[in-house]
Design a protein around this motif. Sequence first.
Motif, PDB file in Angstrom:
ATOM      1  N   ASP A  39      30.526 -35.654  -0.313  1.00 31.58           N
ATOM      2  CA  ASP A  39      29.822 -35.914  -1.653  1.00 31.58           C
ATOM      3  C   ASP A  39      28.558 -35.276  -1.901  1.00 31.58           C
ATOM      4  N   LEU A  40      28.125 -34.469  -0.857  1.00 31.58           N
ATOM      5  CA  LEU A  40      26.990 -34.166  -0.712  1.00 31.58           C
ATOM      6  C   LEU A  40      26.552 -32.721  -2.002  1.00 31.58           C
ATOM      7  N   THR A  41      25.372 -32.802  -2.704  1.00 28.65           N
ATOM      8  CA  THR A  41      25.699 -31.944  -3.918  1.00 28.65           C
ATOM      9  C   THR A  41      24.961 -30.463  -3.576  1.00 28.65           C
ATOM     10  N   ALA A  42      25.439 -29.557  -4.282  1.00 30.47           N
ATOM     11  CA  ALA A  42      24.854 -28.202  -4.160  1.00 30.47           C
ATOM     12  C   ALA A  42      22.978 -28.482  -4.462  1.00 30.47           C
ATOM     13  N   CYS A  43      22.824 -29.236  -5.324  1.00 31.87           N
ATOM     14  CA  CYS A  43      21.501 -29.332  -5.430  1.00 31.87           C
ATOM     15  C   CYS A  43      20.773 -29.798  -4.285  1.00 31.87           C
ATOM     16  N   THR A  44      21.430 -30.653  -3.424  1.00 29.49           N
ATOM     17  CA  THR A  44      20.784 -31.226  -2.453  1.00 29.49           C
ATOM     18  C   THR A  44      20.750 -30.122  -1.316  1.00 29.49           C
ATOM     19  N   VAL A  45      21.785 -29.538  -1.065  1.00 29.31           N
ATOM     20  CA  VAL A  45      21.947 -28.493  -0.143  1.00 29.31           C
ATOM     21  C   VAL A  45      20.748 -27.347  -0.533  1.00 29.31           C
ATOM     22  N   HIS A  46      20.435 -26.873  -1.704  1.00 30.24           N
ATOM     23  CA  HIS A  46      19.204 -26.234  -1.916  1.00 30.24           C
ATOM     24  C   HIS A  46      18.234 -26.694  -1.558  1.00 30.24           C
ATOM     25  N   GLN A  47      17.871 -28.090  -1.912  1.00 28.03           N
ATOM     26  CA  GLN A  47      16.665 -28.898  -1.288  1.00 28.03           C
ATOM     27  C   GLN A  47      16.502 -28.815  -0.012  1.00 28.03           C
ATOM     28  N   ILE A  48      17.472 -28.948   0.886  1.00 24.70           N
ATOM     29  CA  ILE A  48      17.481 -29.021   2.406  1.00 24.70           C
ATOM     30  C   ILE A  48      17.022 -27.572   2.776  1.00 24.70           C
ATOM     31  N   THR A  49      17.681 -26.764   2.287  1.00 28.44           N
ATOM     32  CA  THR A  49      17.388 -25.231   2.754  1.00 28.44           C
ATOM     33  C   THR A  49      15.815 -25.089   2.505  1.00 28.44           C
ATOM     34  N   THR A  50      15.421 -25.093   1.105  1.00 28.13           N
ATOM     35  CA  THR A  50      14.197 -24.836   0.995  1.00 28.13           C
ATOM     36  C   THR A  50      13.114 -25.394   1.847  1.00 28.13           C
ATOM     37  N   ILE A  51      13.417 -26.882   2.148  1.00 28.87           N
ATOM     38  CA  ILE A  51      12.433 -27.364   3.135  1.00 28.87           C
ATOM     39  C   ILE A  51      12.668 -26.454   4.653  1.00 28.87           C
ATOM     40  N   VAL A  52      13.730 -26.180   5.105  1.00 31.11           N
ATOM     41  CA  VAL A  52      13.891 -25.736   6.222  1.00 31.11           C
ATOM     42  C   VAL A  52      13.326 -24.220   6.278  1.00 31.11           C
ATOM     43  N   ILE A  53      13.449 -23.399   5.150  1.00 33.03           N
ATOM     44  CA  ILE A  53      12.928 -22.125   5.227  1.00 33.03           C
ATOM     45  C   ILE A  53      11.286 -22.246   5.212  1.00 33.03           C
ATOM     46  N   ASN A  54      10.784 -23.301   4.249  1.00 32.59           N
ATOM     47  CA  ASN A  54       9.441 -23.256   4.502  1.00 32.59           C
ATOM     48  C   ASN A  54       8.703 -23.722   5.772  1.00 32.59           C
ATOM     49  N   CYS A  55       9.469 -23.966   6.605  1.00 28.99           N
ATOM     50  CA  CYS A  55       8.850 -24.435   8.010  1.00 28.99           C
ATOM     51  C   CYS A  55       9.284 -23.364   8.873  1.00 28.99           C
ATOM     52  N   GLU A  70      11.628 -25.199  19.674  1.00 27.69           N
ATOM     53  CA  GLU A  70      11.775 -26.684  19.638  1.00 27.69           C
ATOM     54  C   GLU A  70      10.715 -26.936  18.513  1.00 27.69           C
ATOM     55  N   GLU A  71       9.582 -26.438  18.768  1.00 33.24           N
ATOM     56  CA  GLU A  71       8.472 -26.661  17.427  1.00 33.24           C
ATOM     57  C   GLU A  71       8.786 -26.659  16.185  1.00 33.24           C
ATOM     58  N   LYS A  72       9.608 -25.758  15.655  1.00 31.21           N
ATOM     59  CA  LYS A  72       9.932 -25.398  14.401  1.00 31.21           C
ATOM     60  C   LYS A  72      11.034 -26.316  14.059  1.00 31.21           C
ATOM     61  N   LEU A  73      12.113 -26.698  14.972  1.00 36.22           N
ATOM     62  CA  LEU A  73      12.997 -27.942  14.782  1.00 36.22           C
ATOM     63  C   LEU A  73      12.189 -29.092  14.470  1.00 36.22           C
ATOM     64  N   ILE A  74      11.386 -29.561  15.051  1.00 33.81           N
ATOM     65  CA  ILE A  74      10.449 -30.793  15.080  1.00 33.81           C
ATOM     66  C   ILE A  74       9.865 -30.517  13.588  1.00 33.81           C
ATOM     67  N   ALA A  75       9.279 -29.616  13.259  1.00 37.46           N
ATOM     68  CA  ALA A  75       8.564 -29.469  12.335  1.00 37.46           C
ATOM     69  C   ALA A  75       9.668 -29.757  10.788  1.00 37.46           C
ATOM     70  N   VAL A  76      10.977 -29.106  10.887  1.00 38.74           N
ATOM     71  CA  VAL A  76      11.943 -29.238  10.012  1.00 38.74           C
ATOM     72  C   VAL A  76      12.250 -30.903   9.870  1.00 38.74           C
TER      73      VAL A  76
END
Length: 357
Positions: free
Chosen positions: A340-356, A286-292
Amino acid sequence: MINVTKTYLPPLAEYTAYLEGIWGRNWVTNHGPLAQELEEKLKVYLGVKHLFLVANGTIALQIAIKALGLRGEILTTPFSYVATTSSIVWEGCQPVYVDINPRTLCLDSTLLERAITAETTAVVATHVYGNPCEVEAIQLLADRYGLKVIYDAAHAFGVQLGGQSILNFGNVSVLSFHATKLFHTGEGGAIVTADDELAAKISSMANFGHDGPERFLGLGINGKNSELHAAMGLCVLPKVAELIKCRQELSDLYDQLLQGHGLVRPDISAETTYNYAYYPVLFPDEEKLIAVIRDLNAQQIFPRRYFYPVLTDLNYVQPQPAPVARSVASRILCLPLAHDLTACTVHQITTIVINCL
């Protein structure tokens, strides 16, 4: 701002054309021609025998429980939206929670039999995130013990199992057409059954119990939906295949970018034709989830802890153990997914997730 999902709205001119017809007929509710047309088109699209458009998915579930004459204990899942439990309690029945399968996140059919008592009358199971329940195993037990089966298919619009609609399993399936859903009518829902006698009962019960303008078959409620909502559904329905395609492509991109980072996705069987209703991921803790969530929110990106908390924690039910559901609810997050979510936004989201992680 990017939310967990986004309502698809059709071109305004398409919706306005339907509104002009409503204004011309001055027929706004009471099973008007657009509601009738939408019901018929949905029956064909979904491959079901009887379908009744109603005001929302919650009233659909309440009517299903009432129409089947359920009482006493109903076996159900602790991992679903609150309406799955609240409808059971609202109709005077007692939810008995059966824990979930840790891979599919649906009710674990191997645990059902030990929960059955002399007071058990039904199973209400949810196709979680549109992922089909173990329908054959559930039906075998239901037949053995004389239980009714209702499926909460709020997330399962268009889902098929083994080439047929998931809505054709059980005694009744209920759908939500809320604005956040893949197919929507703004607000709305539907009740589906293959049982002719039950269908006649549902039709009457959803319209105050009417059997014609001056006769009543029995107890009913106002479950009707309006022409304004049906018009929205008629605009959205032709776009569903395209919406699913967009969501599948985005889900595949999420899969590709998140692979190898310790996140777990629910198992979906090879026999399932999926609708990509949501993109849930399970975190190690849960800690990683909250950080994300914290880091995504800082960028105006708002995923959702869906479903959280477990339904056994509601203050109007008796606490019951559900260790798998409790663990899953503490660690699962639905990432943004919309047409209408863009591939660019998916890249942004996943980068934030992975960094956490």
